[in-house]
Design a protein around this motif. Sequence first.
Motif, PDB file in Angstrom:
ATOM      1  N   LEU A 164      29.881  22.769 -44.637  1.00 55.64           N
ATOM      2  CA  LEU A 164      29.232  22.377 -45.805  1.00 55.64           C
ATOM      3  C   LEU A 164      26.888  22.363 -45.516  1.00 55.64           C
ATOM      4  CD1 LEU A 164      31.245  20.296 -47.384  1.00 55.64           C
ATOM      5  CD2 LEU A 164      30.686  21.973 -47.853  1.00 55.64           C
ATOM      6  N   GLY A 165      26.561  20.897 -44.487  1.00 59.53           N
ATOM      7  CA  GLY A 165      25.814  20.986 -43.926  1.00 59.53           C
ATOM      8  C   GLY A 165      24.405  22.529 -44.263  1.00 59.53           C
ATOM      9  N   ARG A 166      24.898  23.781 -43.660  1.00 59.31           N
ATOM     10  CA  ARG A 166      24.380  24.622 -44.049  1.00 59.31           C
ATOM     11  C   ARG A 166      23.575  24.883 -45.187  1.00 59.31           C
ATOM     12  NH1 ARG A 166      26.207  28.028 -40.034  1.00 59.31           N
ATOM     13  NH2 ARG A 166      25.289  29.963 -40.540  1.00 59.31           N
ATOM     14  N   ALA A 167      23.689  24.159 -45.977  1.00 53.21           N
ATOM     15  CA  ALA A 167      23.704  24.393 -47.553  1.00 53.21           C
ATOM     16  C   ALA A 167      22.527  23.729 -47.810  1.00 53.21           C
ATOM     17  CB  ALA A 167      24.796  24.949 -49.081  1.00 53.21           C
ATOM     18  N   ASN A 168      21.975  23.932 -49.388  1.00 54.03           N
ATOM     19  CA  ASN A 168      20.905  22.349 -49.762  1.00 54.03           C
ATOM     20  C   ASN A 168      21.554  21.698 -50.260  1.00 54.03           C
ATOM     21  OD1 ASN A 168      20.963  21.619 -52.547  1.00 54.03           O
ATOM     22  ND2 ASN A 168      18.525  22.278 -52.477  1.00 54.03           N
ATOM     23  N   TYR A 169      21.330  20.567 -49.615  1.00 56.30           N
ATOM     24  CA  TYR A 169      21.701  18.888 -49.759  1.00 56.30           C
ATOM     25  C   TYR A 169      22.181  18.831 -51.078  1.00 56.30           C
ATOM     26  CZ  TYR A 169      22.967  14.755 -47.014  1.00 56.30           C
ATOM     27  OH  TYR A 169      23.531  14.249 -46.525  1.00 56.30           O
ATOM     28  N   GLN A 227      28.921  11.947 -40.150  1.00 52.09           N
ATOM     29  CA  GLN A 227      28.819  13.298 -41.161  1.00 52.09           C
ATOM     30  C   GLN A 227      27.507  13.707 -41.242  1.00 52.09           C
ATOM     31  OE1 GLN A 227      29.095  12.123 -44.951  1.00 52.09           O
ATOM     32  NE2 GLN A 227      30.223  13.518 -45.685  1.00 52.09           N
ATOM     33  N   VAL A 228      26.330  12.537 -41.124  1.00 53.43           N
ATOM     34  CA  VAL A 228      24.323  13.387 -40.693  1.00 53.43           C
ATOM     35  C   VAL A 228      24.870  13.804 -39.367  1.00 53.43           C
ATOM     36  CG1 VAL A 228      22.517  12.337 -40.596  1.00 53.43           C
ATOM     37  CG2 VAL A 228      23.825  10.858 -42.206  1.00 53.43           C
ATOM     38  N   ALA A 229      25.287  13.241 -38.352  1.00 48.28           N
ATOM     39  CA  ALA A 229      25.371  14.201 -37.227  1.00 48.28           C
ATOM     40  C   ALA A 229      25.884  15.392 -37.847  1.00 48.28           C
ATOM     41  CB  ALA A 229      25.681  13.763 -36.327  1.00 48.28           C
ATOM     42  N   ALA A 230      26.701  16.112 -38.180  1.00 44.98           N
ATOM     43  CA  ALA A 230      27.720  17.394 -38.251  1.00 44.98           C
ATOM     44  C   ALA A 230      26.955  18.515 -39.183  1.00 44.98           C
ATOM     45  CB  ALA A 230      29.097  16.812 -38.888  1.00 44.98           C
ATOM     46  N   THR A 231      25.748  17.895 -40.219  1.00 49.74           N
ATOM     47  CA  THR A 231      25.516  18.513 -41.072  1.00 49.74           C
ATOM     48  C   THR A 231      23.770  18.728 -40.802  1.00 49.74           C
ATOM     49  OG1 THR A 231      24.764  16.541 -42.158  1.00 49.74           O
ATOM     50  CG2 THR A 231      25.890  17.077 -43.137  1.00 49.74           C
ATOM     51  N   CYS A 232      23.699  17.793 -40.090  1.00 52.09           N
ATOM     52  CA  CYS A 232      22.205  18.114 -39.036  1.00 52.09           C
ATOM     53  C   CYS A 232      22.515  19.578 -38.442  1.00 52.09           C
ATOM     54  CB  CYS A 232      21.676  17.692 -38.659  1.00 52.09           C
ATOM     55  SG  CYS A 232      20.847  15.824 -39.291  1.00 52.09           S
ATOM     56  N   ILE A 233      23.873  19.493 -37.781  1.00 57.64           N
ATOM     57  CA  ILE A 233      24.528  20.695 -36.430  1.00 57.64           C
ATOM     58  C   ILE A 233      23.920  22.102 -37.286  1.00 57.64           C
ATOM     59  CG2 ILE A 233      26.156  21.213 -35.423  1.00 57.64           C
ATOM     60  CD1 ILE A 233      26.796  18.518 -34.581  1.00 57.64           C
ATOM     61  N   GLY A 234      24.904  22.098 -39.010  1.00 60.68           N
ATOM     62  CA  GLY A 234      25.249  22.863 -39.496  1.00 60.68           C
ATOM     63  C   GLY A 234      23.802  24.124 -39.679  1.00 60.68           C
ATOM     64  N   ARG A 235      22.485  23.019 -40.554  1.00 63.09           N
ATOM     65  CA  ARG A 235      21.073  23.478 -40.534  1.00 63.09           C
ATOM     66  C   ARG A 235      20.724  23.719 -39.813  1.00 63.09           C
ATOM     67  NH1 ARG A 235      18.930  18.588 -43.483  1.00 63.09           N
ATOM     68  NH2 ARG A 235      21.068  17.542 -42.696  1.00 63.09           N
ATOM     69  N   ALA A 236      21.109  23.588 -38.269  1.00 65.94           N
ATOM     70  CA  ALA A 236      20.179  23.799 -36.982  1.00 65.94           C
ATOM     71  C   ALA A 236      20.920  25.621 -36.621  1.00 65.94           C
ATOM     72  CB  ALA A 236      20.574  22.756 -36.023  1.00 65.94           C
TER      73      ALA A 236
END
Length: 387
Positions: free
Chosen positions: A80-85, A249-258
């Motif tokens: 989910l973190g790959r997309a616009n927040y 959760q914050v860590a996971a969404t950051c990994i997706g965007r990275a």
Amino acid sequence: MDFNLSDEQQMIVKTTRDFVENELYPHEAEIEETGVLRHDLRDQIKAKAIEAGLYAANMPAEVGGAGLDTLTWVLYEKELGRANYALHWTCVARPSNILMACEGEQREKYLFPAVKGEKSDCLAMTEPGVGSDVRGMKTFAKQDGDWFVINGTKHFISHADEASFVILFAATGEEETPRGKKKLITAFLIDMGTPGFTVRPGYKNVSHRGYNNCILEFTDCRVHKAQILGEIHKGFEVANDWLGATRLQVAATCIGRAERALDHAKQYAVDRQQFGQQIGKFQGVSFKLADMALELKAAELLTLEAAWKFDNKTVTDMDMAMAKLKATEMLAFVADEAIQIHGGMGLMSDLPLERIWRDARVERIWEGTSEIQRHIISRALLRPLGG
């Protein structure tokens, strides 16, 4: 520790990735340009998320959620973190796990509607001039018989403009400690529209367009004792029991965007030709890609290990602090290097890189600043030695 994903985990990752690419990506440009997530679009995507079984996936199955274990939930959050927040948070919502502390009628009024997507919550703890010193909050709830009269201001409250109710943390007394007096904190469930409670627009900011922060003002706002979440003076205990995993959760969404940024950088390194060859063949670019992949992998392993430990009831505050710290700082590095590889094109809104770069900045601040995470880590290292 088994590093293989189960068939179920692979299915959840694929389902979530497909949903993000097909239902969220197409609307990113609109939100970035307007700064607004239209309510009709929000409701349309939310209905699809509910139908796909992706809504409230963080909540236990016994209350209507998907009942994902922490490790699987982190994998889901990464996609989910790959997309616009605004799109993934508001449309594919994850109600706060703190609602599991609801009892009796609170479950029917707040917990179950939140899981079903009929209501949404926001969490109000941060105050002007207080920041990380949560015990220093000035918002106070004074008891008056069966009621509490609340006065004070909260700010930086995410998505309060979309929420149906707020989970408010307010001081309700003081206690003596070896380090002096400390405030006792209580959590309250307060409906939007309650007299004396006003939601105002927050500050314009560089990160997460369409996902707004708000200012909450309480002026002689009367709340019945039945709206206490947990026990009086035990707000921190409620928060500690249910909110610990938010840093994962914050860590996971950051990994997706990275991952998304790195994918763009790799493809550009192959497609872009300079001086008669692909730019990825130049050491100045190829070494950047290697360092990006290395930092991303380190952050991912720290996060997955912490999630695995959470499921096995062996996780520590240091584990979660390390994951959050590494992932948020890694995202800033990867986003910046991805733009550098693209050159001027990296800063153009035709690509998601400039958004990822902007959005990365807040991650080192909310849910505990990088300095707070380092404090947690260093404290865990030194206390066993008497430090």
